[in-house]
Design a protein around this motif. Structure first.
Motif, PDB file in Angstrom:
ATOM      1  N   ILE A 189       1.339  44.645  19.181  1.00  0.00           N
ATOM      2  CA  ILE A 189       0.481  43.489  19.846  1.00  0.00           C
ATOM      3  C   ILE A 189      -0.420  43.204  19.119  1.00  0.00           C
ATOM      4  O   ILE A 189      -1.473  44.198  18.866  1.00  0.00           O
ATOM      5  N   THR A 190      -0.830  42.050  18.476  1.00  0.00           N
ATOM      6  CA  THR A 190      -2.108  41.780  17.544  1.00  0.00           C
ATOM      7  C   THR A 190      -2.602  40.463  18.204  1.00  0.00           C
ATOM      8  O   THR A 190      -1.982  39.684  18.480  1.00  0.00           O
ATOM      9  N   THR A 191      -3.853  40.839  18.449  1.00  0.00           N
ATOM     10  CA  THR A 191      -4.576  39.529  19.253  1.00  0.00           C
ATOM     11  C   THR A 191      -6.169  39.336  18.242  1.00  0.00           C
ATOM     12  O   THR A 191      -6.286  40.017  17.603  1.00  0.00           O
ATOM     13  N   SER A 192      -6.684  38.226  18.989  1.00  0.00           N
ATOM     14  CA  SER A 192      -8.107  37.813  18.184  1.00  0.00           C
ATOM     15  C   SER A 192      -9.067  38.788  18.700  1.00  0.00           C
ATOM     16  O   SER A 192      -9.956  39.019  17.724  1.00  0.00           O
ATOM     17  N   ALA A 193      -8.777  39.972  19.397  1.00  0.00           N
ATOM     18  CA  ALA A 193      -9.568  40.941  19.780  1.00  0.00           C
ATOM     19  C   ALA A 193      -9.327  41.927  18.763  1.00  0.00           C
ATOM     20  O   ALA A 193     -10.170  42.643  18.322  1.00  0.00           O
ATOM     21  N   LYS A 194      -8.131  42.553  19.112  1.00  0.00           N
ATOM     22  CA  LYS A 194      -7.637  43.860  18.294  1.00  0.00           C
ATOM     23  C   LYS A 194      -6.103  43.886  18.335  1.00  0.00           C
ATOM     24  O   LYS A 194      -5.506  43.224  18.769  1.00  0.00           O
ATOM     25  N   THR A 195      -5.778  45.204  17.480  1.00  0.00           N
ATOM     26  CA  THR A 195      -4.102  45.173  17.564  1.00  0.00           C
ATOM     27  C   THR A 195      -4.014  46.564  18.316  1.00  0.00           C
ATOM     28  O   THR A 195      -4.597  47.657  18.228  1.00  0.00           O
ATOM     29  N   THR A 196      -2.844  46.489  19.257  1.00  0.00           N
ATOM     30  CA  THR A 196      -2.503  47.631  19.898  1.00  0.00           C
ATOM     31  C   THR A 196      -1.262  48.180  19.657  1.00  0.00           C
ATOM     32  O   THR A 196      -0.412  47.227  19.711  1.00  0.00           O
ATOM     33  N   GLU A 197      -0.756  49.294  20.042  1.00  0.00           N
ATOM     34  CA  GLU A 197       0.458  49.928  20.030  1.00  0.00           C
ATOM     35  C   GLU A 197       0.946  50.690  21.096  1.00  0.00           C
ATOM     36  O   GLU A 197       0.258  51.180  21.762  1.00  0.00           O
TER      37      GLU A 197
ATOM     38  N   SER B 101      -0.028  40.678   9.108  1.00  0.00           N
ATOM     39  CA  SER B 101      -1.245  41.294   9.386  1.00  0.00           C
ATOM     40  C   SER B 101      -1.966  40.359  10.234  1.00  0.00           C
ATOM     41  O   SER B 101      -1.977  39.299  10.492  1.00  0.00           O
ATOM     42  N   LYS B 102      -3.275  41.050  10.823  1.00  0.00           N
ATOM     43  CA  LYS B 102      -4.067  40.155  11.544  1.00  0.00           C
ATOM     44  C   LYS B 102      -4.615  39.071  10.820  1.00  0.00           C
ATOM     45  O   LYS B 102      -4.844  37.910  11.284  1.00  0.00           O
ATOM     46  N   ASP B 103      -5.070  39.252   9.501  1.00  0.00           N
ATOM     47  CA  ASP B 103      -5.624  38.163   8.684  1.00  0.00           C
ATOM     48  C   ASP B 103      -4.678  37.028   8.397  1.00  0.00           C
ATOM     49  O   ASP B 103      -5.060  35.897   8.744  1.00  0.00           O
ATOM     50  N   ARG B 104      -3.400  37.555   8.320  1.00  0.00           N
ATOM     51  CA  ARG B 104      -2.547  36.394   8.161  1.00  0.00           C
ATOM     52  C   ARG B 104      -2.325  35.391   9.580  1.00  0.00           C
ATOM     53  O   ARG B 104      -2.252  34.278   9.377  1.00  0.00           O
ATOM     54  N   LEU B 105      -2.200  36.121  10.573  1.00  0.00           N
ATOM     55  CA  LEU B 105      -2.170  35.642  11.953  1.00  0.00           C
ATOM     56  C   LEU B 105      -3.475  34.718  12.325  1.00  0.00           C
ATOM     57  O   LEU B 105      -3.237  33.548  12.669  1.00  0.00           O
ATOM     58  N   GLN B 106      -4.712  35.211  12.071  1.00  0.00           N
ATOM     59  CA  GLN B 106      -5.764  34.516  12.067  1.00  0.00           C
ATOM     60  C   GLN B 106      -5.792  33.329  11.281  1.00  0.00           C
ATOM     61  O   GLN B 106      -6.084  31.875  11.438  1.00  0.00           O
ATOM     62  N   SER B 107      -5.360  33.399  10.066  1.00  0.00           N
ATOM     63  CA  SER B 107      -5.197  32.066   9.174  1.00  0.00           C
ATOM     64  C   SER B 107      -4.173  31.034   9.749  1.00  0.00           C
ATOM     65  O   SER B 107      -4.652  29.810   9.631  1.00  0.00           O
ATOM     66  N   GLU B 108      -3.337  31.468  10.241  1.00  0.00           N
ATOM     67  CA  GLU B 108      -2.389  30.376  10.813  1.00  0.00           C
ATOM     68  C   GLU B 108      -2.937  29.829  12.054  1.00  0.00           C
ATOM     69  O   GLU B 108      -2.809  28.975  12.316  1.00  0.00           O
ATOM     70  N   TYR B 109      -3.903  30.737  12.814  1.00  0.00           N
ATOM     71  CA  TYR B 109      -4.554  30.029  14.062  1.00  0.00           C
ATOM     72  C   TYR B 109      -5.456  28.982  13.506  1.00  0.00           C
ATOM     73  O   TYR B 109      -5.653  28.050  14.129  1.00  0.00           O
ATOM     74  N   ASP B 110      -6.298  29.304  12.338  1.00  0.00           N
ATOM     75  CA  ASP B 110      -7.172  28.272  12.033  1.00  0.00           C
ATOM     76  C   ASP B 110      -6.685  27.327  11.388  1.00  0.00           C
ATOM     77  O   ASP B 110      -6.984  26.111  11.757  1.00  0.00           O
ATOM     78  N   ARG B 111      -5.265  27.198  10.802  1.00  0.00           N
ATOM     79  CA  ARG B 111      -4.691  26.024  10.372  1.00  0.00           C
ATOM     80  C   ARG B 111      -4.313  25.204  11.764  1.00  0.00           C
ATOM     81  O   ARG B 111      -4.516  24.028  11.809  1.00  0.00           O
ATOM     82  N   TYR B 112      -3.968  25.867  12.711  1.00  0.00           N
ATOM     83  CA  TYR B 112      -3.526  25.290  14.064  1.00  0.00           C
ATOM     84  C   TYR B 112      -4.867  24.453  14.658  1.00  0.00           C
ATOM     85  O   TYR B 112      -4.829  23.540  15.105  1.00  0.00           O
ATOM     86  N   LYS B 113      -6.044  25.163  14.671  1.00  0.00           N
ATOM     87  CA  LYS B 113      -7.150  24.578  14.969  1.00  0.00           C
ATOM     88  C   LYS B 113      -7.456  23.209  14.030  1.00  0.00           C
ATOM     89  O   LYS B 113      -7.940  22.408  14.603  1.00  0.00           O
TER      90      LYS B 113
END
Length: 341
Positions: free
Chosen positions: A233-241, A325-337
């Protein structure tokens, strides 16, 4: 008559309008007596269960044995099933669903009635009312359904619908499903959700679970097991296993990735995104590695909504191949915004 038909076609062409036929779009809707399925090129994307379904795995005397108004199955990019339905650990979890543990009705005489929509108790249920738009616009498929929240006596008709006495909330669910596409080498798809709730008879308060915040837009994923080492699980706060979960924490996005097909070794996932104009942004979440991803809003402190004033919420589920990666997911969220008007 032929002249009039030709004239209509010329006018439509002048304004860029045309009739969409089955040959023009890869999307198709298939409906039966209990569900409607969206397909792309013959492969299912999701199924919406508008009728109450009987879940045989739930004990006969359990109130959660019958449930409706939710999306399941939801499929990954390779046809794998991402969601779970009435799992043994939580019979009241159903694919993509939206319910609250605290629904309070504030009556004109000053009294307050409390109901639990989360657990699927018979005293309050979401009921199918009618279908709205089902169409293709551009490269996306539009689906709309109207439901109602009902309280009161429960009965079952010959079609499996459970009827209740008094309608307290109007609910409109609208989805926009995008095509399968490859972005930066990864196959992906977006499903946008728009919810509109309108209290009908008296002010209604909605509230999440104490100390956890679940209550609202929720996705129950279906990993191979509760302690699956491939579940991340990867979130805007942290990644957890595995066993490290998040409770009552503000997040703008969260991603659940696992191996959904046993023995395949292939990972895939779903990312839930919350737009920055969401009320009380960022809402608090609960995440569980056994499969639950819950956006809690209004959260642990109930909020009251007046009669006749619509409540509108938007979310995106972004389905993807692989572990990103978290960076890739964050960039997708930025694209959504950036895409939001």
């Amino acid at each position: 008559m032929k002249f009039i038909f030709t004239l209509i076609l010329l006018i439509a062409a002048a304004f860029g309008l045309r009739q969409i036929s089955a040959a023009d779009t890869p999307f198709q809707f298939q409906k039966d007596s209990k569900s409607i399925t969206l397909l792309e090129n013959g492969s299912p994307i999701w199924k919406y269960n508008y009728a109450f379904l009987l879940h045989d795995q739930v004990p006969v005397k359990d109130q959660r044995r019958m449930f409706g108004s939710y999306f399941h199955p939801v499929y990954g990019m390779n046809g794998e099933i991402l969601t779970d339905d009435a799992p043994k650990d939580h019979y009241h979890h159903h694919g993509i669903f939206w319910t609250w543990p605290h629904v309070l009705l504030h009556r004109p005489n000053g009294s307050t009635e409390e109901y639990d929509l989360w657990l699927g108790k018979p005293e309050i249920r979401q009921h199918f009312v009618r279908f709205g738009e089902q169409s293709v616009k551009g490269s996306s498929a539009i689906f709309e359904v109207e439901n109602g929240w009902y309280i009161g006596p429960v009965d079952q008709d010959e079609n499996g619908f459970v009827r209740s006495g008094s309608k307290i909330m109007k609910e409109i669910v609208r989805t926009t499903t995008g095509p399968s596409e490859t972005r930066d080498g990864v196959r992906v798809r977006s499903i946008d959700f728009e919810f509109t709730w309108t209290p009908l008879v008296c002010p209604i308060s909605l509230g999440g679970a104490e100390n956890k915040s679940y209550g609202g837009f929720s996705v129950r994923f279906h990993p191979p097991g509760p302690k699956d080492p491939n579940t991340i699980i990867t979130t805007s706060a942290k990644t957890t296993e595995q066993e490290e979960d998040i409770l009552d924490t503000p997040l703008s996005w969260g991603d659940f990735t696992s191996t959904f097909t046993a023995g395949s070794g292939k990972k895939s996932g779903g990312m839930i995104m919350v737009p920055s104009d969401h009320p009380d942004f960022a809402p608090t979440w609960m995440t569980r590695h056994y499969g639950a991803m819950c956006v809690g809003w209004p959260g642990v402190n109930p909020k009251m909504f007046p009669v006749g004033k619509p409540i509108k919420l938007h979310y995106r589920l972004w389905i993807h191949e692989g572990l990103l990666s978290k960076d890739r997911l964050q960039s997708e969220y930025d694209r959504y915004k950036a895409s939001k008007p």
